[in-house]
Design a protein around this motif. Structure first.
Motif, PDB file in Angstrom:
ATOM      1  N   TYR A   1     -42.154  32.553 -10.812  1.00 45.81           N
ATOM      2  CA  TYR A   1     -41.334  31.664 -11.796  1.00 45.81           C
ATOM      3  C   TYR A   1     -42.138  31.001 -12.901  1.00 45.81           C
ATOM      4  CZ  TYR A   1     -44.229  27.620  -9.689  1.00 45.81           C
ATOM      5  OH  TYR A   1     -45.117  26.695  -9.257  1.00 45.81           O
ATOM      6  N   THR A   2     -41.296  30.871 -14.008  1.00 48.04           N
ATOM      7  CA  THR A   2     -41.871  30.808 -15.367  1.00 48.04           C
ATOM      8  C   THR A   2     -40.898  29.917 -16.227  1.00 48.04           C
ATOM      9  OG1 THR A   2     -43.050  31.887 -17.168  1.00 48.04           O
ATOM     10  CG2 THR A   2     -41.108  32.835 -16.397  1.00 48.04           C
ATOM     11  N   SER A   3     -41.314  29.502 -17.319  1.00 41.35           N
ATOM     12  CA  SER A   3     -40.408  28.800 -18.256  1.00 41.35           C
ATOM     13  C   SER A   3     -39.505  29.664 -19.075  1.00 41.35           C
ATOM     14  CB  SER A   3     -41.295  27.848 -19.229  1.00 41.35           C
ATOM     15  OG  SER A   3     -42.143  28.565 -19.892  1.00 41.35           O
TER      16      SER A   3
ATOM     17  N   ILE B   1     -26.656  20.358  -7.865  1.00 40.54           N
ATOM     18  CA  ILE B   1     -26.608  20.869  -9.233  1.00 40.54           C
ATOM     19  C   ILE B   1     -27.876  21.538  -9.517  1.00 40.54           C
ATOM     20  CG2 ILE B   1     -27.027  19.629 -11.487  1.00 40.54           C
ATOM     21  CD1 ILE B   1     -24.613  18.919  -9.997  1.00 40.54           C
ATOM     22  N   ASP B   2     -27.675  22.711  -9.337  1.00 40.81           N
ATOM     23  CA  ASP B   2     -28.881  24.043  -9.289  1.00 40.81           C
ATOM     24  C   ASP B   2     -28.852  24.768 -10.511  1.00 40.81           C
ATOM     25  OD1 ASP B   2     -26.587  25.426  -8.660  1.00 40.81           O
ATOM     26  OD2 ASP B   2     -26.994  25.396  -6.493  1.00 40.81           O
ATOM     27  N   THR B   3     -28.004  24.548 -11.583  1.00 40.55           N
ATOM     28  CA  THR B   3     -27.730  25.286 -12.764  1.00 40.55           C
ATOM     29  C   THR B   3     -27.863  24.379 -13.874  1.00 40.55           C
ATOM     30  OG1 THR B   3     -25.521  25.569 -13.030  1.00 40.55           O
ATOM     31  CG2 THR B   3     -26.680  26.950 -11.422  1.00 40.55           C
ATOM     32  N   LEU B   4     -28.483  24.896 -14.813  1.00 40.38           N
ATOM     33  CA  LEU B   4     -28.208  23.968 -16.204  1.00 40.38           C
ATOM     34  C   LEU B   4     -26.688  23.881 -16.769  1.00 40.38           C
ATOM     35  CD1 LEU B   4     -31.289  25.660 -18.183  1.00 40.38           C
ATOM     36  CD2 LEU B   4     -30.944  23.323 -17.066  1.00 40.38           C
ATOM     37  N   PHE B   5     -25.938  24.653 -16.173  1.00 45.14           N
ATOM     38  CA  PHE B   5     -24.509  24.560 -16.410  1.00 45.14           C
ATOM     39  C   PHE B   5     -23.675  23.478 -15.945  1.00 45.14           C
ATOM     40  CE2 PHE B   5     -24.518  29.527 -17.282  1.00 45.14           C
ATOM     41  CZ  PHE B   5     -24.183  29.241 -18.726  1.00 45.14           C
ATOM     42  N   SER B   6     -24.241  23.077 -14.900  1.00 46.94           N
ATOM     43  CA  SER B   6     -23.886  21.837 -13.983  1.00 46.94           C
ATOM     44  C   SER B   6     -24.222  20.655 -14.386  1.00 46.94           C
ATOM     45  CB  SER B   6     -24.246  21.876 -12.659  1.00 46.94           C
ATOM     46  OG  SER B   6     -23.774  23.374 -12.180  1.00 46.94           O
TER      47      SER B   6
ATOM     48  N   ARG C   1     -31.893  19.347 -13.104  1.00 46.48           N
ATOM     49  CA  ARG C   1     -31.458  20.320 -12.055  1.00 46.48           C
ATOM     50  C   ARG C   1     -32.222  20.015 -10.542  1.00 46.48           C
ATOM     51  NH1 ARG C   1     -32.213  26.560 -12.991  1.00 46.48           N
ATOM     52  NH2 ARG C   1     -34.140  25.992 -14.003  1.00 46.48           N
ATOM     53  N   GLY C   2     -31.672  20.073  -9.446  1.00 48.77           N
ATOM     54  CA  GLY C   2     -32.170  19.808  -8.115  1.00 48.77           C
ATOM     55  C   GLY C   2     -31.410  18.463  -7.691  1.00 48.77           C
ATOM     56  N   LEU C   3     -30.557  17.985  -8.518  1.00 46.57           N
ATOM     57  CA  LEU C   3     -29.807  16.941  -8.022  1.00 46.57           C
ATOM     58  C   LEU C   3     -28.860  17.098  -6.900  1.00 46.57           C
ATOM     59  CD1 LEU C   3     -29.530  14.492 -11.302  1.00 46.57           C
ATOM     60  CD2 LEU C   3     -31.281  14.554  -9.531  1.00 46.57           C
ATOM     61  N   VAL C   4     -28.280  16.134  -6.047  1.00 52.18           N
ATOM     62  CA  VAL C   4     -27.331  16.342  -5.240  1.00 52.18           C
ATOM     63  C   VAL C   4     -26.160  15.327  -5.383  1.00 52.18           C
ATOM     64  CG1 VAL C   4     -26.402  16.529  -2.869  1.00 52.18           C
ATOM     65  CG2 VAL C   4     -28.670  17.362  -3.426  1.00 52.18           C
TER      66      VAL C   4
ATOM     67  N   TRP D   1     -35.224  42.027  -2.631  1.00 51.71           N
ATOM     68  CA  TRP D   1     -35.487  42.212  -4.033  1.00 51.71           C
ATOM     69  C   TRP D   1     -36.577  41.085  -4.345  1.00 51.71           C
ATOM     70  CZ3 TRP D   1     -30.844  42.653  -8.032  1.00 51.71           C
ATOM     71  CH2 TRP D   1     -30.443  43.921  -7.764  1.00 51.71           C
ATOM     72  N   ARG D   2     -37.360  41.750  -5.218  1.00 53.18           N
ATOM     73  CA  ARG D   2     -38.621  40.808  -5.730  1.00 53.18           C
ATOM     74  C   ARG D   2     -37.935  39.836  -6.694  1.00 53.18           C
ATOM     75  NH1 ARG D   2     -43.405  41.927  -3.783  1.00 53.18           N
ATOM     76  NH2 ARG D   2     -43.370  39.805  -3.735  1.00 53.18           N
ATOM     77  N   THR D   3     -38.184  38.842  -6.976  1.00 51.24           N
ATOM     78  CA  THR D   3     -37.396  37.638  -7.927  1.00 51.24           C
ATOM     79  C   THR D   3     -38.410  37.012  -8.689  1.00 51.24           C
ATOM     80  OG1 THR D   3     -37.515  36.068  -6.202  1.00 51.24           O
ATOM     81  CG2 THR D   3     -35.607  37.506  -6.098  1.00 51.24           C
ATOM     82  N   MET D   4     -37.725  36.567 -10.007  1.00 47.19           N
ATOM     83  CA  MET D   4     -38.695  35.704 -10.925  1.00 47.19           C
ATOM     84  C   MET D   4     -37.535  34.685 -11.391  1.00 47.19           C
ATOM     85  SD  MET D   4     -41.099  36.428 -14.194  1.00 47.19           S
ATOM     86  CE  MET D   4     -40.021  36.339 -15.643  1.00 47.19           C
ATOM     87  N   LEU D   5     -37.747  33.591 -11.016  1.00 46.66           N
ATOM     88  CA  LEU D   5     -36.719  32.305 -11.632  1.00 46.66           C
ATOM     89  C   LEU D   5     -37.383  31.656 -12.893  1.00 46.66           C
ATOM     90  CD1 LEU D   5     -34.256  30.581 -10.813  1.00 46.66           C
ATOM     91  CD2 LEU D   5     -36.087  29.064 -10.089  1.00 46.66           C
ATOM     92  N   VAL D   6     -36.265  31.778 -13.966  1.00 48.47           N
ATOM     93  CA  VAL D   6     -36.394  31.199 -15.229  1.00 48.47           C
ATOM     94  C   VAL D   6     -36.198  29.674 -15.295  1.00 48.47           C
ATOM     95  CG1 VAL D   6     -35.940  31.159 -17.726  1.00 48.47           C
ATOM     96  CG2 VAL D   6     -36.027  33.247 -16.490  1.00 48.47           C
ATOM     97  N   VAL D   7     -37.383  28.880 -15.360  1.00 50.98           N
ATOM     98  CA  VAL D   7     -37.079  27.447 -15.315  1.00 50.98           C
ATOM     99  C   VAL D   7     -37.625  26.761 -16.732  1.00 50.98           C
ATOM    100  CG1 VAL D   7     -37.612  25.225 -13.926  1.00 50.98           C
ATOM    101  CG2 VAL D   7     -37.794  27.418 -12.875  1.00 50.98           C
ATOM    102  N   PRO D   8     -36.695  26.691 -17.509  1.00 49.92           N
ATOM    103  CA  PRO D   8     -37.032  26.174 -19.045  1.00 49.92           C
ATOM    104  C   PRO D   8     -37.848  24.814 -19.041  1.00 49.92           C
ATOM    105  CG  PRO D   8     -34.918  27.149 -18.999  1.00 49.92           C
ATOM    106  CD  PRO D   8     -34.865  26.976 -17.554  1.00 49.92           C
ATOM    107  N   GLU D   9     -37.325  23.913 -17.899  1.00 49.21           N
ATOM    108  CA  GLU D   9     -37.798  22.583 -18.024  1.00 49.21           C
ATOM    109  C   GLU D   9     -39.409  22.551 -17.582  1.00 49.21           C
ATOM    110  OE1 GLU D   9     -34.069  22.541 -15.409  1.00 49.21           O
ATOM    111  OE2 GLU D   9     -35.511  23.852 -16.038  1.00 49.21           O
ATOM    112  N   LEU D  10     -39.978  23.668 -17.105  1.00 51.02           N
ATOM    113  CA  LEU D  10     -41.169  23.945 -16.685  1.00 51.02           C
ATOM    114  C   LEU D  10     -42.249  23.698 -17.761  1.00 51.02           C
ATOM    115  CD1 LEU D  10     -42.966  24.586 -13.779  1.00 51.02           C
ATOM    116  CD2 LEU D  10     -42.646  26.945 -14.475  1.00 51.02           C
ATOM    117  N   GLU D  11     -42.079  24.255 -18.881  1.00 50.36           N
ATOM    118  CA  GLU D  11     -42.946  24.330 -19.828  1.00 50.36           C
ATOM    119  C   GLU D  11     -43.334  22.754 -20.270  1.00 50.36           C
ATOM    120  OE1 GLU D  11     -43.573  25.927 -24.539  1.00 50.36           O
ATOM    121  OE2 GLU D  11     -41.563  26.300 -23.256  1.00 50.36           O
ATOM    122  N   ARG D  12     -42.366  21.921 -20.576  1.00 56.38           N
ATOM    123  CA  ARG D  12     -42.814  20.626 -20.623  1.00 56.38           C
ATOM    124  C   ARG D  12     -43.432  19.975 -19.401  1.00 56.38           C
ATOM    125  NH1 ARG D  12     -40.390  15.592 -19.965  1.00 56.38           N
ATOM    126  NH2 ARG D  12     -40.788  13.803 -21.476  1.00 56.38           N
TER     127      ARG D  12
END
Length: 644
Positions: free
Chosen positions: A612-614, A271-276, A215-218, A495-506
């Motif tokens: 944000y968290t994994s 490319i900002d979602t895992l679906f992409s 994620r994060g690519l253009v 709204w207050r927000t929390m982002l789930v970033v599965p890649e963050l754990e590793r």
């Protein structure tokens, strides 16, 4: 070289409040003692062991600069099941994670062949891994949380001020397995390209590497390039298809311009979602295919047209239900089971907070996935699902069309969904209205007024009314999409927000292991600065000072030596930096960094995500009334002074 691996984690012999169970396994040529410390949780859990062959590979991380070394150990699944599961009823030990305590930071690599599919997981764990999966409200809750499970705070958030907690479903509550789900999306897209859009049948022979894109690519649609940028939108890593672009090519393409490029639509795709990830990988393959076989692309399409075709093929897969039908038939093949979801939501509701679900998926698919996640899944896909999972929510909104759902001027109609039939009923801002004709209106009974109601469409205004929200800052919404879930809900609504970033754990675990290498890189950078300063001073003296012939000769000799030293340090620093970069990902490096700068993705996380968290269930490891506080920000002039 590879970054050195820290061995400073706590020993397996450390005293804890829980009891230890020592289990010994016979390997191919030696005995491997394995100590597992597992607290008893209030939520019972059983681990399903496949009757098919089950293999495990254990390896201890190397303490030198070489990559981790692995040696294989084979087990019989029956022995493994009886020895590992005996006496353990904490939900931390489950098939999808494959984590067991080896004392300190170890690498546990499983190759689990179940139900005709193969899953591989490989990452470090700590001694508290088992404890972390016990929710905070349990008798064993409140332990120190493993770094990969922590919630990180960008903006202070007092949970006592939150009256409603909302969730997205796809890639938030439902964590899809990329090796199966993304491969399914990739294969479906290639078939649409061939059979519906006229691409050559060679595409059907292509394969998908689900680990390649991040994620994060253009995507540069016009030039066929894939870019990774820092927070200032400077291109630091660039590939044309799968060919890395040289520094000179990057500067010529993206650096030597009179006007800075915004790198936004319509010329670029984010490319900002895992679906992409699957469509980005397929686009790179098509770029290489066009370069090598220009005559085989339909209508001699350019790079931009190929990207549009990929997007059209993806949309076709979603519109005809190809992907979701496959997932609905066998959810466990595509979605990770997480027994912490229901206890987490129950803890939030017991603390007095409302809970809601807002998803773009329609009711039929939402019901299948949520039944699976809440433990009500069927095994054959034929029996009708029940609706007991709805008791975990106050309101469920399907087909929400985020991010437009968050716009205040959205005038979309809100329909109530009849769960049994899927029928849509007209409402007046959520209030049932009589229907015209013989059909009688279905008004909620007194007993069901507090039960969860299911809707489709609508807008955030409807949701606020249904939940009696008085201020937008009273809502915490948790999602995985930086634009669809987080940016709009935070920037437009507050709204207050929390982002789930599965890649963050590793990522954070690798950061912990490589912290000594980071120090060495900083020292090399400072050494380069010192040598360059000496060179500049000598050149200045030679140019502007009146020196004798002997002094000039000494200066020139010293200058030659310093320039040689500078080149040697530069090469060492460059090689070390590249190895550190590849330690995280062989192509794109750290998710949250590009060189020494935060990546564009990290910049967006910092701007728009309060937390944000994994994974979403990490919320269950904290008190529902916790006050989340951010760490101190450092300006460059403060860093060396305040971080000593």
């Amino acid at each position: 070289m590879s970054p050195p691996i820290s061995s400073s984690s706590s020993s397996s012999s450390s005293t804890t409040a829980t009891t230890s169970r020592a289990t010994t396994f016979q390997g191919t040529d030696s005995i491997y003692p394995l100590t597992h410390t597992a607290p008893r949780c209030i939520f019972k859990f059983k681990m399903r062991i496949s009757k098919r062959p089950f293999s495990i590979c254990l390896s201890i991380l190397s303490l030198d600069l070489s990559p981790p070394f692995a040696s294989g150990i084979g087990f019989n699944s029956g022995v493994l099941g009886s020895r590992l599961i005996s006496g353990v009823d904490c939900p931390s030990l489950r098939r999808r994670r494959g984590i067991f305590n080896l004392g300190g930071f170890n690498r546990f690599h499983t190759n689990n062949i179940m139900d005709g599919m193969t899953s591989q997981y490989q990452h470090p764990i700590s001694n508290d891994a088992a404890q972390d999966r016990c929710i905070w409200s349990s008798h064993e809750g409140g332990h120190k949380i493993d770094i990969g499970k922590q919630i990180f705070c960008n903006r202070s958030l007092n949970m006592k001020n939150i009256v409603a907690v909302g969730f997205d479903m796809d890639y938030t509550l439902a964590q899809y397995m990329p090796e199966t789900f993304e491969s399914l999306a990739y294969n479906g897209t290639t078939r649409k390209l061939v059979y519906d859009l006229g691409y050559p049948p060679e595409l059907l022979e292509w394969s998908f590497d689900w680990k390649y894109m991040v994620r994060g690519l253009v995507l540069d649609k016009k030039r066929g390039n894939i870019l990774k940028m820092d927070r200032h939108k400077y291109v630091k890593v660039a590939y044309h298809g799968f060919r890395e672009m040289s520094k000179e090519d990057k500067i010529a393409t993206y650096g030597n311009t009179l006007l800075r490029d915004s790198f936004d639509e319509p010329d670029y795709a984010l490319i900002d979602t895992l679906f992409s990830l699957a469509e980005a990988y397929l686009f790179a393959q098509l770029v290489d295919f066009k370069d090598n076989n220009p005559g085989k692309v339909p209508n001699n399409a350019d790079y931009s047209r190929m990207y549009k075709d990929v997007r059209a093929a993806v949309d076709l897969c979603h519109r005809d239900g190809t992907l979701k039908q496959m997932v609905a038939k066998d959810p466990k093949k595509y979605i990770n089971e997480d027994p912490s979801i229901v206890p987490m939501i129950k803890m939030l509701r017991d603390s007095g907070r409302a809970t809601f679900l807002v998803t773009n998926s329609l009711w039929d698919y939402t019901n299948v996935v949520m039944n699976f996640l809440c433990g009500n899944q069927t095994t054959d896909g034929i029996h009708s699902c029940n609706y007991s999972w709805l008791e975990n929510f106050d309101v469920v909104i399907t087909g929400s069309s985020k991010p437009s759902f968050f716009h205040e001027d959205n005038r979309a109609n809100l329909f109530e969904v009849e769960p049994e039939s899927g029928m849509l009923l007209n409402t007046d801002n959520g209030t049932p209205v009589p229907q015209i004709g013989n059909s009688s209106p279905r008004l909620p009974s007194k007993e069901s007024k507090k039960a969860c109601r299911v809707f489709q469409g609508g807008s955030v205004g409807h949701l606020h009314k249904l939940l009696s929200i008085e201020a937008s800052s009273q809502v915490l919404y948790i999602g995985d999409h930086i634009y669809g879930d987080i940016l709009r809900s935070k920037k437009v609504l507050g709204w207050r927000t929390m982002l789930v970033v599965p890649e963050l754990e590793r990522e954070v675990e690798l950061l912990w292991e490589s912290r000594e290498t980071r120090k060495q890189l900083r020292l090399l950078r400072k050494e380069r600065d010192l040598v360059e300063d000496k060179i500049h001073h000598l050149k200045w003296s030679l140019k502007f000072k009146d020196v004798s012939v002997d002094e000039k000769q000494n200066f020139l000799s010293e200058l030659e030596e310093l320039e040689s030293q500078r080149e040697e340090v530069r090469l060492r620093h460059q090689q070390a930096q590249r190895s550190f970069h590849q330690w995280f990902h062989k192509v794109w490096g750290q998710l949250m960094k590009t060189g020494y700068q935060n990546s564009r993705f990290a910049h967006q996380v910092e701007r728009f995500a309060c937390l944000y968290t994994s994974q979403v269930t990490n919320l269950s490891l904290y008190s529902p009334d916790k006050y989340y506080r951010p760490s101190e920000d450092f300006m460059p002039h403060e860093f060396d002074i305040l971080t000593v």
